[in-house]
Design an enzyme around this catalytic site. Sequence first.
Site, PDB file in Angstrom:
ATOM      1  N   GLU A  34       0.833  -1.206   0.000  1.00  0.00           N
ATOM      2  CA  GLU A  34       0.000   0.000   0.000  1.00  0.00           C
ATOM      3  C   GLU A  34       0.868   1.257   0.000  1.00  0.00           C
ATOM      4  O   GLU A  34       1.831   1.379   0.761  1.00  0.00           O
ATOM      5  CB  GLU A  34      -0.902   0.001   1.234  1.00  0.00           C
ATOM      6  CG  GLU A  34      -1.789   1.234   1.358  1.00  0.00           C
ATOM      7  CD  GLU A  34      -2.641   1.234   2.609  1.00  0.00           C
ATOM      8  OE1 GLU A  34      -3.575   2.055   2.687  1.00  0.00           O
ATOM      9  OE2 GLU A  34      -2.379   0.424   3.534  1.00  0.00           O
ATOM     10  N   LYS A  60      -9.176   2.627  -2.483  1.00  0.00           N
ATOM     11  CA  LYS A  60      -9.489   2.156  -1.135  1.00  0.00           C
ATOM     12  C   LYS A  60     -10.880   2.639  -0.720  1.00  0.00           C
ATOM     13  O   LYS A  60     -11.189   3.830  -0.846  1.00  0.00           O
ATOM     14  CB  LYS A  60      -8.420   2.662  -0.162  1.00  0.00           C
ATOM     15  CG  LYS A  60      -8.457   2.063   1.236  1.00  0.00           C
ATOM     16  CD  LYS A  60      -7.232   2.555   2.029  1.00  0.00           C
ATOM     17  CE  LYS A  60      -7.144   1.946   3.409  1.00  0.00           C
ATOM     18  NZ  LYS A  60      -5.920   2.407   4.124  1.00  0.00           N
ATOM     19  N   CYS A 118      -5.750  -2.821   2.471  1.00  0.00           N
ATOM     20  CA  CYS A 118      -5.585  -2.744   3.925  1.00  0.00           C
ATOM     21  C   CYS A 118      -6.917  -2.758   4.682  1.00  0.00           C
ATOM     22  O   CYS A 118      -7.487  -3.803   4.916  1.00  0.00           O
ATOM     23  CB  CYS A 118      -4.744  -1.526   4.295  1.00  0.00           C
ATOM     24  SG  CYS A 118      -3.990  -1.643   5.946  1.00  0.00           S
TER      25      CYS A 118
END
Length: 561
Positions: free
Chosen positions: A48, A117, A153
Amino acid sequence: MDMMSKASAIALAQLNPHMGNVPANVERLVAARDAAAKDGAQIIVAPEMYLSGYQCDDLVLRSDFMAEVAAGLDSLAALTSDGGPAIIVGAPHAEDGKVMNSVFVIDEGRIMARRDKVGLPTYSVFDDGRNFTPGPMPGPALVRGWRIGLPICEDIWTADVTECLAESGAELIISINGSPFEIGKRDRRISNAVARVTETGLPLVYVALVGGQDEVVYDGASFALNSDGSLAAHLPSFSEAVTTIQLAESFGTLSFTGAMTPPDEGLGEVYRALTLGLRDYVNKNGFPGVVLGLSGGIDSAIVAALAVDALGADAVHAVMMPSAYTSRESLDDAADLADRLGIRLDEISIVPAMQAMDGMLADQFSGTDADIAEENIQSRLRGMILMGISNKKGPMVLATGNKSEYAAGYSTLYGDMCGGFAPIKDVWKVQVFDLCRWRNVHMPRGGAGPQGEVIPQRIIDKPPSAELRPDQKDTDSLPPYDRLDAIMRALCEEMVDVETIVARGFDKDEVARASQLLFRAEYKRFQAAPGPKITALAFGRERRLPLTSGFDPLQLAGKDT
């Protein structure tokens, strides 16, 4: 190679980015890709926000910074026209006045896909919601014949995103991560990933950042899980690694096989986290080394050992700064420690400076008894000496205070709190003793220091003392550290009230005193140097309380203050 055939090997590039140094991060990824190609990988996955570094906070609001990130992506895209491994990498992306935390699929000379994300954490050390716009629920991306779900994540800490990916046809999950280290978190990560595998029936690859970034340490420990939840591969903790895992499909079931490196655990993982955080802070900020005050006490001893293991003995300069209250034992212990670690130790007495300050302040202090003011002057003189050496020769000053002292305010602003980095700022005093004992019988992996007993036993055994007045002991002002740490952990990390702690069996007066000390010292911690986070709640960007506050927890607990 035939781009439509399914990839049979994926390289997990657990890399350590340099915040904001996009060209260096690109170069590192290119080298990893070359190594992965030689190992037979058709896809390489970086973590990430790898291209920029993470967390970059308000840097993403700068157009010049974002232009450099975009240029880095373009250079990687041009590289993939060579037919080598496809690249999956995390980076920020700006579009239409918004910034997203994104994952890019790069292949055949261009950016093939991007996913943003969805879950933006705004807890703990994270502030993603401040800087990023959430993406839409994603579908899989086609990469070298596989329909790959690419949650980022936070997106795998709840079921929504992976469920959406499974329902829209993903065959496997590759999750890129920037998950900070804290004690006990690795097991929670794997358990959480197993839950996503169980829910979706899909195998999962977890690729994590490694390295220190200001107060955060990323521990790596990337892994792969098969669709039955079994561990198929595990990368090392606290070290860069480029590891290739093999993919095999049998009767419609995909499975992984790869190397297993056991993780660091217990005090070993704490020690390596502190070492990595210190090493990267010094090296990434371009300091030639460090300088610290060596008192003959346990805190400066463990900081010196950490510095040597992180940077090598030649990069560590210790200074003993005795006063009239410094014991012969402390002088001898500091010399013994320095000799064992192989570091330079100079002695600079602060007695002449104390005498000069006494004369300069004679009128101001007239008619008063010596007290904490004179004690703090000693500490600040030492801080001034260390900063003078730093300014003249370039090494960064290390502050040597521990979390117990920072919690209680048993530290001096511009004195022992002086420095650019505080390696044990998030380490409770009882843990300091444990780490010293651990280091004396273990050689940390990758450590640059000597093997064997590096911290003299006498330093571990003697009662802690600031030695700022005759026969001083820490317990003159504080409860024994085993009790203080338990109380402060509850106050700081659990945020519980006084009565709850008393109900656990602690003395009410001790708890009330600890609470009072904690709240009074907030202004000190606000000005403290950064240090690596290892606990569930560290001082610094993670713990945000007002400096000016009339809140009185003792009054609520029925205590007359």
